[in-house]
Design a protein around this motif. Sequence first.
Motif: not given
Length: 333
Positions: A210-213, A271, A302-303, A300, A322, A290
């Motif tokens: 999922e993408e996290c910030e 990116e 994806l992990t 951001r 992705r 990302q």
Amino acid sequence: MGEDLQARRIEVPVWWAEALDQLVREGARKILVVGASDRGKSTFCALLCRKLWESGATVAFVDADIGQKDIGPPATISLAFFRGEALTHTAAHELFFVGATSPMGHFLPMVVGTLKLVHKASECAERVVIDTTGLVKDGGRELKGWQVEALEPDVIVCIERDGELDDLVRAQRHVRVIRLRPSPQAVRKSAMARRRLREQAFAEYFSGAEECELHLDALAFQRSPLFDGRRVDDHRFEYAEERDGFLTAVARGKSSARRRGFLLLPSDFVEGLLCGVVGWPRRTELGIVQVIDFRRRIIRILTPVEKSGIAVVQFGHLYLDRTGIALERKRHW
């Protein structure tokens, strides 16, 4: 990605069986397995781990073949403790992020990462089996030489077809060496097949990601051209910083440049960049960057790792989409 012996029902050649029995009897603590691609190193390592485990020893496996992994995702060196299951079904206990699927240009992290995990393996296991990349020419002899010096193996198992390891053996004549012919069942893989296997492994690894910030100021950045210098306010750039008289800047568009004392990175330079994400206590996993928003000071990623478990980001050398498919991009630094 490696050899599943139960599925293949491999017939062990006599010369391999004799060597396996010999290694069990002699009690060597650290066993380094080397050979060119498609010589059956993974199969031999799987057989050896099982034989050692069946003899009653505690067994660790260090998978330093960063391109064709048995354990863990590509672009990493991995440590696992063998418990009798198929080697390819064994979970990685720890990863070291190299950030590339070829050792060329990455000899230092290859040596450091392998040494680090072999040291940890030796603290917990009586016998340690170490697999290596198939690079034996064009710098491979140099890499293997550094690995032998660092790891100090008790035995080197050389699996070769046409004497391609002669130079390595001569340079390591002070170490016990067992030279073996490949198994007749060793399977040749094309470059495309190897790439598909890597992409399949990446896809599996990132399937639940999922993408996290994350806030830039809350992270430590390693192997990166940015974030360890003094920030410079310059309206020409999206972001800039200076370190030891060298200015690194991020363009507002796709421009890039390199000259003495100055590096300009395009705005999308991260990116899709594969990265290592490290938490506490030093647990390493992977992510795909990302975007970096320099105005908001966030990144951001994806992990599959929880946001709260990320303290360090290590920039790699590969770009992926992705789904784990390799992108034809190169780093600008």
